[in-house]
Design a protein around this motif. Structure first.
Motif, PDB file in Angstrom:
ATOM      1  N   HIS A 138       0.843  -1.189   0.000  1.00  0.00           N
ATOM      2  CA  HIS A 138       0.000   0.000   0.000  1.00  0.00           C
ATOM      3  C   HIS A 138       0.882   1.244   0.000  1.00  0.00           C
ATOM      4  CE1 HIS A 138      -2.717  -3.043   1.834  1.00  0.00           C
ATOM      5  NE2 HIS A 138      -3.640  -2.400   1.142  1.00  0.00           N
ATOM      6  N   ASP A 139       0.558   2.197  -0.852  1.00  0.00           N
ATOM      7  CA  ASP A 139       1.261   3.478  -0.826  1.00  0.00           C
ATOM      8  C   ASP A 139       0.781   4.303   0.353  1.00  0.00           C
ATOM      9  OD1 ASP A 139       2.539   2.748  -3.121  1.00  0.00           O
ATOM     10  OD2 ASP A 139       1.452   4.127  -4.444  1.00  0.00           O
ATOM     11  N   TYR A 140       1.594   5.270   0.735  1.00  0.00           N
ATOM     12  CA  TYR A 140       1.196   6.217   1.776  1.00  0.00           C
ATOM     13  C   TYR A 140      -0.006   7.014   1.269  1.00  0.00           C
ATOM     14  CZ  TYR A 140       1.626   9.963   5.255  1.00  0.00           C
ATOM     15  OH  TYR A 140       1.398  10.861   6.261  1.00  0.00           O
ATOM     16  N   GLU A 141      -0.983   7.243   2.146  1.00  0.00           N
ATOM     17  CA  GLU A 141      -2.203   7.941   1.769  1.00  0.00           C
ATOM     18  C   GLU A 141      -2.334   9.254   2.526  1.00  0.00           C
ATOM     19  OE1 GLU A 141      -5.709   5.590   2.083  1.00  0.00           O
ATOM     20  OE2 GLU A 141      -4.827   3.841   1.066  1.00  0.00           O
ATOM     21  N   MET A 142      -2.670  10.310   1.806  1.00  0.00           N
ATOM     22  CA  MET A 142      -2.955  11.588   2.435  1.00  0.00           C
ATOM     23  C   MET A 142      -4.357  11.569   3.020  1.00  0.00           C
ATOM     24  SD  MET A 142      -1.307  14.115  -0.502  1.00  0.00           S
ATOM     25  CE  MET A 142      -1.838  15.606   0.354  1.00  0.00           C
ATOM     26  N   GLY A 143      -4.582  12.442   4.009  1.00  0.00           N
ATOM     27  CA  GLY A 143      -5.921  12.593   4.561  1.00  0.00           C
ATOM     28  C   GLY A 143      -6.311  11.532   5.564  1.00  0.00           C
ATOM     29  N   ILE A 144      -5.325  10.881   6.203  1.00  0.00           N
ATOM     30  CA  ILE A 144      -5.598   9.878   7.229  1.00  0.00           C
ATOM     31  C   ILE A 144      -5.031  10.378   8.555  1.00  0.00           C
ATOM     32  CG2 ILE A 144      -5.126   7.527   8.010  1.00  0.00           C
ATOM     33  CD1 ILE A 144      -4.970   6.671   5.128  1.00  0.00           C
ATOM     34  N   ALA A 145      -5.881  10.578   9.551  1.00  0.00           N
ATOM     35  CA  ALA A 145      -5.424  11.150  10.817  1.00  0.00           C
ATOM     36  C   ALA A 145      -4.678  10.152  11.684  1.00  0.00           C
ATOM     37  CB  ALA A 145      -6.615  11.717  11.595  1.00  0.00           C
ATOM     38  N   GLY A 146      -4.917   8.885  11.467  1.00  0.00           N
ATOM     39  CA  GLY A 146      -4.295   7.870  12.299  1.00  0.00           C
ATOM     40  C   GLY A 146      -3.193   7.133  11.571  1.00  0.00           C
ATOM     41  N   VAL A 147      -3.094   5.831  11.822  1.00  0.00           N
ATOM     42  CA  VAL A 147      -2.056   5.033  11.182  1.00  0.00           C
ATOM     43  C   VAL A 147      -2.404   4.774   9.723  1.00  0.00           C
ATOM     44  CG1 VAL A 147      -1.400   3.959  13.355  1.00  0.00           C
ATOM     45  CG2 VAL A 147      -3.103   2.850  11.906  1.00  0.00           C
ATOM     46  N   GLN A 148      -1.392   4.498   8.940  1.00  0.00           N
ATOM     47  CA  GLN A 148      -1.557   4.215   7.530  1.00  0.00           C
ATOM     48  C   GLN A 148      -2.009   2.762   7.309  1.00  0.00           C
ATOM     49  OE1 GLN A 148      -0.917   6.147   4.571  1.00  0.00           O
ATOM     50  NE2 GLN A 148      -1.150   7.829   6.044  1.00  0.00           N
ATOM     51  N   PRO A 149      -2.533   2.445   6.103  1.00  0.00           N
ATOM     52  CA  PRO A 149      -2.925   1.065   5.816  1.00  0.00           C
ATOM     53  C   PRO A 149      -1.733   0.127   5.625  1.00  0.00           C
ATOM     54  CG  PRO A 149      -3.279   2.461   3.895  1.00  0.00           C
ATOM     55  CD  PRO A 149      -2.952   3.379   5.025  1.00  0.00           C
ATOM     56  N   MET A 150      -0.498   0.666   5.611  1.00  0.00           N
ATOM     57  CA  MET A 150       0.685  -0.190   5.490  1.00  0.00           C
ATOM     58  C   MET A 150       0.758  -1.151   6.680  1.00  0.00           C
ATOM     59  SD  MET A 150       3.613   2.582   4.541  1.00  0.00           S
ATOM     60  CE  MET A 150       3.237   4.036   3.563  1.00  0.00           C
ATOM     61  N   ARG A 151       1.075  -2.417   6.402  1.00  0.00           N
ATOM     62  CA  ARG A 151       1.185  -3.421   7.455  1.00  0.00           C
ATOM     63  C   ARG A 151       2.606  -3.923   7.655  1.00  0.00           C
ATOM     64  NH1 ARG A 151      -0.677  -8.050   6.962  1.00  0.00           N
ATOM     65  NH2 ARG A 151      -0.850  -8.166   4.699  1.00  0.00           N
ATOM     66  N   HIS A 152       3.488  -3.704   6.686  1.00  0.00           N
ATOM     67  CA  HIS A 152       4.810  -4.314   6.691  1.00  0.00           C
ATOM     68  C   HIS A 152       5.867  -3.342   7.200  1.00  0.00           C
ATOM     69  CE1 HIS A 152       2.499  -6.925   4.015  1.00  0.00           C
ATOM     70  NE2 HIS A 152       3.345  -7.883   4.385  1.00  0.00           N
ATOM     71  N   TYR A 153       6.728  -3.842   8.071  1.00  0.00           N
ATOM     72  CA  TYR A 153       7.648  -2.960   8.769  1.00  0.00           C
ATOM     73  C   TYR A 153       8.869  -3.723   9.268  1.00  0.00           C
ATOM     74  CZ  TYR A 153       5.908  -5.121  13.083  1.00  0.00           C
ATOM     75  OH  TYR A 153       5.592  -6.027  14.085  1.00  0.00           O
ATOM     76  N   TYR A 154       9.859  -2.975   9.733  1.00  0.00           N
ATOM     77  CA  TYR A 154      10.971  -3.552  10.502  1.00  0.00           C
ATOM     78  C   TYR A 154      11.315  -2.597  11.630  1.00  0.00           C
ATOM     79  CZ  TYR A 154      14.002  -0.505   7.565  1.00  0.00           C
ATOM     80  OH  TYR A 154      14.583   0.559   6.904  1.00  0.00           O
ATOM     81  N   LEU A 155      11.858  -3.131  12.686  1.00  0.00           N
ATOM     82  CA  LEU A 155      12.311  -2.340  13.825  1.00  0.00           C
ATOM     83  C   LEU A 155      13.756  -1.941  13.575  1.00  0.00           C
ATOM     84  CD1 LEU A 155      12.230  -1.179  16.722  1.00  0.00           C
ATOM     85  CD2 LEU A 155      12.778  -3.479  17.554  1.00  0.00           C
ATOM     86  N   PHE A 156      14.016  -0.641  13.433  1.00  0.00           N
ATOM     87  CA  PHE A 156      15.370  -0.142  13.233  1.00  0.00           C
ATOM     88  C   PHE A 156      15.939   0.250  14.593  1.00  0.00           C
ATOM     89  CE2 PHE A 156      18.246   3.506  12.033  1.00  0.00           C
ATOM     90  CZ  PHE A 156      19.253   2.711  11.499  1.00  0.00           C
ATOM     91  N   GLU A 157      16.948  -0.490  15.029  1.00  0.00           N
ATOM     92  CA  GLU A 157      17.475  -0.273  16.373  1.00  0.00           C
ATOM     93  C   GLU A 157      18.978  -0.613  16.416  1.00  0.00           C
ATOM     94  OE1 GLU A 157      15.053  -0.890  20.223  1.00  0.00           O
ATOM     95  OE2 GLU A 157      16.222  -2.726  19.953  1.00  0.00           O
ATOM     96  N   PRO A 158      19.820   0.259  15.848  1.00  0.00           N
ATOM     97  CA  PRO A 158      21.261   0.003  15.907  1.00  0.00           C
ATOM     98  C   PRO A 158      21.824   0.121  17.315  1.00  0.00           C
ATOM     99  CG  PRO A 158      20.825   2.133  14.910  1.00  0.00           C
ATOM    100  CD  PRO A 158      19.499   1.448  15.051  1.00  0.00           C
ATOM    101  N   THR A 159      21.175   0.929  18.160  1.00  0.00           N
ATOM    102  CA  THR A 159      21.563   1.074  19.561  1.00  0.00           C
ATOM    103  C   THR A 159      20.303   1.251  20.398  1.00  0.00           C
ATOM    104  OG1 THR A 159      21.750   3.484  19.360  1.00  0.00           O
ATOM    105  CG2 THR A 159      23.762   2.199  18.995  1.00  0.00           C
ATOM    106  N   THR A 160      20.458   1.139  21.696  1.00  0.00           N
ATOM    107  CA  THR A 160      19.331   1.389  22.595  1.00  0.00           C
ATOM    108  C   THR A 160      19.837   1.857  23.959  1.00  0.00           C
ATOM    109  OG1 THR A 160      17.292   0.440  23.532  1.00  0.00           O
ATOM    110  CG2 THR A 160      19.193  -1.016  23.387  1.00  0.00           C
ATOM    111  N   PRO A 161      19.189   2.828  24.596  1.00  0.00           N
ATOM    112  CA  PRO A 161      18.098   3.645  24.068  1.00  0.00           C
ATOM    113  C   PRO A 161      18.594   4.545  22.945  1.00  0.00           C
ATOM    114  CG  PRO A 161      18.865   4.577  26.115  1.00  0.00           C
ATOM    115  CD  PRO A 161      19.602   3.279  25.949  1.00  0.00           C
ATOM    116  N   ARG A 162      17.712   4.869  22.020  1.00  0.00           N
ATOM    117  CA  ARG A 162      18.162   5.552  20.815  1.00  0.00           C
ATOM    118  C   ARG A 162      17.381   6.823  20.476  1.00  0.00           C
ATOM    119  NH1 ARG A 162      16.333   4.921  15.630  1.00  0.00           N
ATOM    120  NH2 ARG A 162      17.692   5.871  14.055  1.00  0.00           N
ATOM    121  N   LEU A 163      16.090   6.854  20.758  1.00  0.00           N
ATOM    122  CA  LEU A 163      15.280   8.007  20.364  1.00  0.00           C
ATOM    123  C   LEU A 163      14.591   8.611  21.590  1.00  0.00           C
ATOM    124  CD1 LEU A 163      13.576   6.777  17.057  1.00  0.00           C
ATOM    125  CD2 LEU A 163      15.571   8.255  17.293  1.00  0.00           C
ATOM    126  N   MET A 164      15.325   9.448  22.316  1.00  0.00           N
ATOM    127  CA  MET A 164      14.755  10.140  23.476  1.00  0.00           C
ATOM    128  C   MET A 164      13.990  11.360  22.978  1.00  0.00           C
ATOM    129  SD  MET A 164      17.955   9.963  26.122  1.00  0.00           S
ATOM    130  CE  MET A 164      18.809   8.424  26.448  1.00  0.00           C
TER     131      MET A 164
END
Length: 280
Positions: free
Chosen positions: A132-158
């Motif tokens: 699914h492509d990214y869709e404009m006009g959606i206030a919540g999460v996108q219809p995309m279902r596929h993902y990966y967790l990017f975590e080269p270090t932790t904690p990483r995003l404070m």
């Protein structure tokens, strides 16, 4: 509890409405840094439902290159200028939430604030438009279902902090810092509970090919190791991976995101023998 997200925007109107609508529906106001927002972005900001939640507006002229350090410096100026309880450092192609179903971002932050914590770390889940492509006009999460967790270090995003803690993304000793990923100061009390950050890094396959192809980065930032995982990459490497190579949600609205299989590089480096990491 007053929570304010601080966003720097340049020509990202395709993301902007979704980003701001999600914040507003989650009880979060926003401060905006205009880095060349464009006519479409300005038209969106003029909508009453969007405009009433804007608590601060600042300009940062674009100087023909991506300058993350200048953005971070400006964001810290905004933090000093606004009245709020918590500040959230957010990019326009990102959506944040806790792992508790239906809990708003404001209520989640208020819950950890009441427990005495001053900083919240986020797990970055990179969602890709493989089906699914990214869709404009959606206030919540996108219809995309596929993902990966990017975590080269932790904690990483404070990315969320209590303003009264006095913490900053910019070290007070004049050093470059860590690209806005971690905070500096004596008031850091990191919550044991992390939140989720859904990063919609590309809107579609064409956007994946184009986003970094012509981008110029600050030479000083490259010299300190920032952005290197986005420089000198062959166009073909940005071809989206097959769905079976990624994790997937049954329902894109679910918050049951898998944290057991972190990736230390982005997908465009998966077929390379070299492990390229960068602080930004």
């Amino acid at each position: 509890m007053h929570v304010t997200a601080i966003i720097c925007v340049r020509q990202d109107h395709q993301y902007l409405e979704n980003c701001l609508s999600h914040l507003i529906s989650n009880g979060v106001d926003y401060a905006l840094i205009d880095n060349g927002i464009g006519d479409e972005g300005r038209a969106l900001l003029a909508k009453p439902s969007i405009r009433r939640h804007l608590i601060h507006y600042a300009e940062l002229p674009y100087r023909d290159r991506f300058e993350l350090k200048a953005q971070l410096d400006k964001k810290e100026e905004v933090v000093d200028a606004i009245k709020t309880d918590w500040c959230v450092h957010l990019d326009v192609d990102e959506i944040m939430h806790s792992y508790r179903e239906s809990e708003t971002l404001e209520r989640a932050i208020a819950r950890l604030d009441a427990a005495g914590w001053t900083v919240i770390d986020f797990n970055e889940f990179v969602f890709l438009p493989v089906l699914h492509d990214y869709e404009m006009g959606i206030a919540g999460v996108q219809p995309m279902r596929h993902y990966y967790l990017f975590e080269p270090t932790t904690p990483r995003l404070m990315r969320a902090r209590k303003k009264s803690s006095g913490l900053s993304t910019v070290p007070r000793d004049g050093n470059m810092g860590a690209g806005g990923h971690v905070l500096f100061g004596d008031g850091l009390k990191l919550a044991p509970e992390s939140f989720a950050l859904r990063h919609y890094i590309f809107r579609n396959q064409d956007h994946a090919f184009e986003k970094y192809a012509g981008r110029r980065f600050s030479e000083a930032e490259v010299q300190c190791g920032w952005h290197i995982n986005r420089i000198g990459v062959d166009r073909a490497a940005f071809t989206l991976p097959p769905p079976h190579r990624l994790l997937a949600l049954e329902d894109p609205r679910s918050r049951s995101l898998d944290r057991s299989k972190p990736e230390t590089t982005h997908y465009w480096h998966w077929n390379s023998a070299a492990s390229i990491q960068s602080c930004a």
